[in-house]
Design a protein around this motif. Structure first.
Motif, PDB file in Angstrom:
ATOM      1  N   GLU A  91       0.817  -1.214   0.000  1.00 51.44           N
ATOM      2  CA  GLU A  91       0.000   0.000   0.000  1.00 51.44           C
ATOM      3  C   GLU A  91       0.850   1.264   0.000  1.00 51.44           C
ATOM      4  N   GLY A  92       1.975   1.233   0.721  1.00 51.51           N
ATOM      5  CA  GLY A  92       2.818   2.423   0.789  1.00 51.51           C
ATOM      6  C   GLY A  92       3.619   2.637  -0.475  1.00 51.51           C
ATOM      7  N   ASP A  93       4.011   3.893  -0.720  1.00 52.93           N
ATOM      8  CA  ASP A  93       4.857   4.267  -1.871  1.00 52.93           C
ATOM      9  C   ASP A  93       4.195   3.985  -3.214  1.00 52.93           C
ATOM     10  N   ARG A  94       2.866   4.016  -3.258  1.00 44.30           N
ATOM     11  CA  ARG A  94       2.183   3.912  -4.554  1.00 44.30           C
ATOM     12  C   ARG A  94       2.064   5.298  -5.182  1.00 44.30           C
ATOM     13  N   PHE A  95       1.958   5.315  -6.498  1.00 45.55           N
ATOM     14  CA  PHE A  95       1.869   6.578  -7.229  1.00 45.55           C
ATOM     15  C   PHE A  95       0.971   6.409  -8.448  1.00 45.55           C
ATOM     16  N   GLY A 100       1.574   2.685  -9.964  1.00 47.55           N
ATOM     17  CA  GLY A 100       2.437   1.596  -9.537  1.00 47.55           C
ATOM     18  C   GLY A 100       3.043   1.820  -8.176  1.00 47.55           C
ATOM     19  N   HIS A 101       4.073   1.044  -7.892  1.00 44.16           N
ATOM     20  CA  HIS A 101       4.799   1.116  -6.639  1.00 44.16           C
ATOM     21  C   HIS A 101       6.232   1.531  -6.932  1.00 44.16           C
ATOM     22  N   ILE A 133       3.180  -2.343 -11.762  1.00 47.12           N
ATOM     23  CA  ILE A 133       2.696  -1.163 -12.474  1.00 47.12           C
ATOM     24  C   ILE A 133       1.434  -1.517 -13.257  1.00 47.12           C
ATOM     25  N   ALA A 134       0.572  -0.526 -13.395  1.00 51.97           N
ATOM     26  CA  ALA A 134      -0.656  -0.660 -14.177  1.00 51.97           C
ATOM     27  C   ALA A 134      -0.791   0.586 -15.046  1.00 51.97           C
TER      28      ALA A 134
END
Length: 276
Positions: A165-169, A225-226, A268-269
């Protein structure tokens, strides 16, 4: 072109800098291996460890022989090299009351950063087919009623891939950001409207950039993504001040080398959208 064309009767003490894009893609990558590069052509070998099997304990049978861990290796190659090389004539420098060389370095540094930003943005091509929404044949046309939901859908793809969950963008183009601003789910936070801070949607930090890849104003590739998905390594390899042999001038040249690798494509999406 010499700066002779800009010599007026009175020189301003301020340089008129060009408009600049917000550079954000450098914020969405990790630089874990940056300290290991040694110039253009270097290769950083990144090791990954496979999953550990969890078994059910039986005191009669015991636990058996230990599992031998699997490992894999991928290469991050420093295969990009960009330079700048500019000069300021002694006469021009004497008539100016601003530091033209320093101003040139600022512009050159931004130019290099912008090239790197676009380079990182191009890694949307590493996405797995099942991690995409829309494509070049059937791009999604978002509206103020659907833009927010489309980003949530990207977040769901990351959830289903067990992405932390953390560091997603997620990085959106300006027109898409404009649609978000019209959605009350986004604007309910007064700080968003007052400061322009994009905030987060579904645990993703949302960035706005004019470097979002697109084809003549269409087929924008919105990457979510992360931060662990793409590893970037770069360094300023050389900066030199010198006097050109055939000119009475000061010159500065610089070289930056870098490379990147998508080491976790499942993290990544990509959403492909067109303007309405």
């Amino acid at each position: 072109m010499s700066v002779q064309n800009f010599i007026p009767t009175i020189w301003s003490a301020r340089l008129n800098e060009s408009f600049k894009k917000n550079l954000v893609y450098g914020n969405i990558v990790n630089t874990d291996y940056e300290g290991e590069i040694k110039g253009q052509g270097s290769t950083v070998k990144i090791n990954s460890i496979g999953a550990v099997t969890i078994g059910t304990y039986d005191k009669a049978a015991g636990i058996g022989n230990p599992q031998e861990l699997d490992s894999s290796q991928t290469n991050l190659i420093i295969d990009q090299a960009k330079f700048y090389n500019f000069t300021v004539d002694d006469v021009d420098a004497a008539q100016a009351n601003v530091d033209l060389l320093s101003g040139g370095i600022v512009e050159a540094s931004y130019g290099l950063a912008n090239v790197v930003d676009q380079y990182i943005a191009g890694f949307y091509t590493e996405v797995k087919a099942e991690n995409t929404i829309g494509n070049d044949t059937t791009p999604i046309v978002p509206s103020s009623a659907t833009a927010y939901d489309l980003l949530v859908d990207l977040g769901v793809i990351l959830d289903e891939n067990d992405v932390p969950e953390g560091d997603r963008f997620v990085v959106v183009p300006a027109f898409f950001y404009g649609l978000l601003v019209k959605d009350p789910r986004y604007t309910k936070d007064a700080n968003v409207m007052r400061t322009g801070f994009v905030g987060s949607i579904d645990n993703m930090s949302v960035y706005k950039s004019n470097n979002v890849p697109n084809t003549t104003g269409a087929k924008y590739k919105i990457i979510a993504g992360h931060k662990s998905a793409i590893s970037f390594a770069g360094q300023v390899d050389s900066v030199e001040a010198y006097r050109p042999e055939k000119q009475f001038s000061d010159a500065i040249k610089g070289l930056q080398v870098y490379g990147a690798k998508c080491i976790k494509p499942e993290a990544i999406a990509v959403l492909t959208v067109n303007k309405s």
